[in-house]
Design a protein around this motif. Sequence first.
Motif, PDB file in Angstrom:
ATOM      1  N   LEU A 358       0.834  -1.193   0.000  1.00 36.87           N
ATOM      2  CA  LEU A 358       0.000   0.000   0.000  1.00 36.87           C
ATOM      3  C   LEU A 358       0.873   1.249   0.000  1.00 36.87           C
ATOM      4  CD1 LEU A 358      -0.010   1.382   3.098  1.00 36.87           C
ATOM      5  CD2 LEU A 358      -1.239  -0.730   3.580  1.00 36.87           C
ATOM      6  N   GLN A 359       0.286   2.350  -0.424  1.00 35.40           N
ATOM      7  CA  GLN A 359       1.051   3.584  -0.543  1.00 35.40           C
ATOM      8  C   GLN A 359       0.122   4.785  -0.346  1.00 35.40           C
ATOM      9  OE1 GLN A 359       4.681   5.142  -3.381  1.00 35.40           O
ATOM     10  NE2 GLN A 359       3.086   3.946  -4.344  1.00 35.40           N
ATOM     11  N   GLU A 360       0.692   5.889   0.129  1.00 39.26           N
ATOM     12  CA  GLU A 360      -0.046   7.140   0.258  1.00 39.26           C
ATOM     13  C   GLU A 360       0.748   8.237  -0.441  1.00 39.26           C
ATOM     14  OE1 GLU A 360      -1.063   8.083   4.262  1.00 39.26           O
ATOM     15  OE2 GLU A 360      -1.998   6.129   4.665  1.00 39.26           O
ATOM     16  N   LEU A 361       0.105   8.949  -1.379  1.00 43.30           N
ATOM     17  CA  LEU A 361       0.752  10.010  -2.138  1.00 43.30           C
ATOM     18  C   LEU A 361      -0.136  11.247  -2.132  1.00 43.30           C
ATOM     19  CD1 LEU A 361       2.034   8.019  -5.272  1.00 43.30           C
ATOM     20  CD2 LEU A 361       3.363   8.699  -3.263  1.00 43.30           C
ATOM     21  N   THR A 362       0.442  12.374  -2.532  1.00 45.36           N
ATOM     22  CA  THR A 362      -0.293  13.635  -2.590  1.00 45.36           C
ATOM     23  C   THR A 362      -0.387  14.111  -4.031  1.00 45.36           C
ATOM     24  OG1 THR A 362       0.412  14.281  -0.368  1.00 45.36           O
ATOM     25  CG2 THR A 362      -0.344  16.035  -1.823  1.00 45.36           C
ATOM     26  N   LEU A 363      -1.585  14.487  -4.459  1.00 43.63           N
ATOM     27  CA  LEU A 363      -1.766  15.034  -5.793  1.00 43.63           C
ATOM     28  C   LEU A 363      -1.156  16.425  -5.874  1.00 43.63           C
ATOM     29  CD1 LEU A 363      -5.504  14.008  -6.342  1.00 43.63           C
ATOM     30  CD2 LEU A 363      -3.506  12.961  -7.424  1.00 43.63           C
ATOM     31  N   VAL A 364      -0.693  16.785  -7.063  1.00 41.09           N
ATOM     32  CA  VAL A 364      -0.163  18.127  -7.322  1.00 41.09           C
ATOM     33  C   VAL A 364      -1.111  18.806  -8.300  1.00 41.09           C
ATOM     34  CG1 VAL A 364       1.757  19.466  -8.243  1.00 41.09           C
ATOM     35  CG2 VAL A 364       2.203  17.363  -6.953  1.00 41.09           C
ATOM     36  N   GLN A 365      -1.611  19.970  -7.924  1.00 37.66           N
ATOM     37  CA  GLN A 365      -2.556  20.661  -8.793  1.00 37.66           C
ATOM     38  C   GLN A 365      -1.950  20.916 -10.166  1.00 37.66           C
ATOM     39  OE1 GLN A 365      -4.036  24.235  -6.973  1.00 37.66           O
ATOM     40  NE2 GLN A 365      -5.229  23.153  -5.420  1.00 37.66           N
ATOM     41  N   GLY A 366      -2.721  20.593 -11.202  1.00 31.75           N
ATOM     42  CA  GLY A 366      -2.279  20.837 -12.562  1.00 31.75           C
ATOM     43  C   GLY A 366      -1.375  19.779 -13.142  1.00 31.75           C
ATOM     44  N   THR A 367      -1.069  18.726 -12.379  1.00 30.62           N
ATOM     45  CA  THR A 367      -0.194  17.654 -12.852  1.00 30.62           C
ATOM     46  C   THR A 367      -0.956  16.346 -12.896  1.00 30.62           C
ATOM     47  OG1 THR A 367       1.785  18.727 -11.943  1.00 30.62           O
ATOM     48  CG2 THR A 367       1.940  16.377 -12.433  1.00 30.62           C
ATOM     49  N   VAL A 368      -0.970  15.716 -14.068  1.00 30.57           N
ATOM     50  CA  VAL A 368      -1.652  14.432 -14.219  1.00 30.57           C
ATOM     51  C   VAL A 368      -0.903  13.367 -13.426  1.00 30.57           C
ATOM     52  CG1 VAL A 368      -2.346  12.644 -15.857  1.00 30.57           C
ATOM     53  CG2 VAL A 368      -2.532  15.056 -16.488  1.00 30.57           C
ATOM     54  N   ALA A 369      -1.624  12.597 -12.625  1.00 35.76           N
ATOM     55  CA  ALA A 369      -1.018  11.551 -11.805  1.00 35.76           C
ATOM     56  C   ALA A 369      -1.614  10.199 -12.169  1.00 35.76           C
ATOM     57  CB  ALA A 369      -1.238  11.839 -10.320  1.00 35.76           C
ATOM     58  N   SER A 370      -0.862   9.150 -11.884  1.00 36.12           N
ATOM     59  CA  SER A 370      -1.326   7.793 -12.174  1.00 36.12           C
ATOM     60  C   SER A 370      -2.432   7.388 -11.200  1.00 36.12           C
ATOM     61  CB  SER A 370      -0.169   6.804 -12.062  1.00 36.12           C
ATOM     62  OG  SER A 370       0.827   7.084 -13.021  1.00 36.12           O
ATOM     63  N   LEU A 371      -3.368   6.625 -11.705  1.00 32.06           N
ATOM     64  CA  LEU A 371      -4.467   6.109 -10.897  1.00 32.06           C
ATOM     65  C   LEU A 371      -4.454   4.592 -10.984  1.00 32.06           C
ATOM     66  CD1 LEU A 371      -6.921   7.247  -9.268  1.00 32.06           C
ATOM     67  CD2 LEU A 371      -8.288   6.880 -11.318  1.00 32.06           C
ATOM     68  N   SER A 372      -4.661   3.955  -9.852  1.00 34.56           N
ATOM     69  CA  SER A 372      -4.678   2.495  -9.821  1.00 34.56           C
ATOM     70  C   SER A 372      -5.991   2.041  -9.199  1.00 34.56           C
ATOM     71  CB  SER A 372      -3.490   1.960  -9.009  1.00 34.56           C
ATOM     72  OG  SER A 372      -3.439   0.557  -9.042  1.00 34.56           O
ATOM     73  N   GLY A 373      -6.453   0.862  -9.597  1.00 40.72           N
ATOM     74  CA  GLY A 373      -7.717   0.385  -9.072  1.00 40.72           C
ATOM     75  C   GLY A 373      -7.686  -1.099  -8.765  1.00 40.72           C
ATOM     76  N   GLY A 374      -8.479  -1.511  -7.795  1.00 39.27           N
ATOM     77  CA  GLY A 374      -8.558  -2.918  -7.438  1.00 39.27           C
ATOM     78  C   GLY A 374      -9.325  -3.107  -6.148  1.00 39.27           C
ATOM     79  N   SER A 375      -9.493  -4.356  -5.760  1.00 40.15           N
ATOM     80  CA  SER A 375     -10.210  -4.650  -4.517  1.00 40.15           C
ATOM     81  C   SER A 375      -9.341  -5.415  -3.534  1.00 40.15           C
ATOM     82  CB  SER A 375     -11.476  -5.449  -4.826  1.00 40.15           C
ATOM     83  OG  SER A 375     -11.168  -6.624  -5.553  1.00 40.15           O
ATOM     84  N   THR A 376      -8.021  -5.439  -3.769  1.00 44.63           N
ATOM     85  CA  THR A 376      -7.120  -6.067  -2.813  1.00 44.63           C
ATOM     86  C   THR A 376      -7.011  -5.197  -1.570  1.00 44.63           C
ATOM     87  OG1 THR A 376      -5.142  -4.970  -3.675  1.00 44.63           O
ATOM     88  CG2 THR A 376      -5.793  -7.071  -4.709  1.00 44.63           C
ATOM     89  N   SER A 377      -6.550  -5.793  -0.493  1.00 44.33           N
ATOM     90  CA  SER A 377      -6.395  -5.043   0.749  1.00 44.33           C
ATOM     91  C   SER A 377      -5.421  -3.880   0.569  1.00 44.33           C
ATOM     92  CB  SER A 377      -5.905  -5.977   1.863  1.00 44.33           C
ATOM     93  OG  SER A 377      -5.638  -5.257   3.048  1.00 44.33           O
ATOM     94  N   ALA A 378      -4.312  -4.126  -0.141  1.00 43.20           N
ATOM     95  CA  ALA A 378      -3.309  -3.073  -0.339  1.00 43.20           C
ATOM     96  C   ALA A 378      -3.896  -1.906  -1.123  1.00 43.20           C
ATOM     97  CB  ALA A 378      -2.089  -3.647  -1.052  1.00 43.20           C
TER      98      ALA A 378
END
Length: 407
Positions: A358-378
Amino acid sequence: MKKIKFLYKTWSLLFLLIGFSACKKGINDIKKVQEQLELNISSASIALDENNPAKDIVTFSWKAARPQSDDHLVSYTTKLDVVGNNFGSSTAIMNYEDDGTFSRSFTSEQLQNWANQKWGIPANKSFTLEFRVVAQWEGGTTFEAPEVRTVRVNVTPIKTVVFDADKVFLGGSAVPGLSKVEMSKTLENLNQYAYLLNLQPGELQIPVEYSGATNYIASADASTALKDGTAIGIKMRDNAFSWKIETAGQYRVVVNMQKATATIYSPEQALTPKVVTWNGDGGVAQTTTVSELWMHGAINSFGTPVKMDCKVSLADPQILVYTGGKVGKTKFIVYGGADNNKNLAYAFSCPLTATGALQELTLVQGTVASLSGGSTSAQRNSYYTIPAGTNTLIFDLRNMTILAEKR
């Protein structure tokens, strides 16, 4: 008694000094690795060449990393990305270089297309790229730490014409009733127009009203044939231009005034919404068509998920736009029902680490960021922090990106 305390303190100090001496000696005994990898760039600032788009505009070259025994096999990996993306899996241009290759070049056309389509950089906006080369070894009896070098290059894009418009319409004999309908601006890009409508065999025109005059959008190559689902270059002209519609059905028309492109999707190339599968109560598989999302996390004190009231884009049903003022740490889940389901549902958040943690990140306004999806615990326990001042979130579930903006 004083003598015993003095001896105790003296021996303690002596042992401490011996320990420091041993540590110092141990550090001195570690053999220092002499790295030799060098990375150079043909120019630290470039302007993309409109007249020679297929010609290399920038070259990155490197010198070989430190030599090892014949048992070690060295390989080089290169990555290119916009500064701030941190070489994300969905944004980085990665190459595994062939043996004996010590350079990588890019053309103006490649960089311009990636800027527009992959990195989501607004037209005519300069940007900075990072290029990284990694040398790593396999085999041998010892582990060899990789060598990594990174350089940056400032890029001035090819200037594109942004067409002005007061209103954009769809008309022609292909439009039922021989009337014209007004296209809507998309929420994610106010320089883009889109509409979903039923057409019949005939001619499709795209009139544009601006400052009291009417002009027509035409394909840049003057071809009237429909290039189904493909973005084509467009130009503006004062006499009518038509695309041939041969099959009746529902069509999606997207006109991007900023990129000077038009895309027409026939029923055969129809865009469909995102569909995800996850396990609900009792392990029963749930299938959800994603048209709305819920926030869940510190943003609402981990209480009942908050519905985001996302709007689905007319340009693509896999683009969802949220306009609201909630900020903080959150994930975005596809089901906001009973509490016993919120921790089971499919979740979109930041990508997991390279090891799947698992990971925690912060979005930056105006910058496209990667998105991940799933139903695992992580994945369900990974979070993005929406920065203060953000009032718009754009989810591109087709390309798995997220953009935070302040409008």
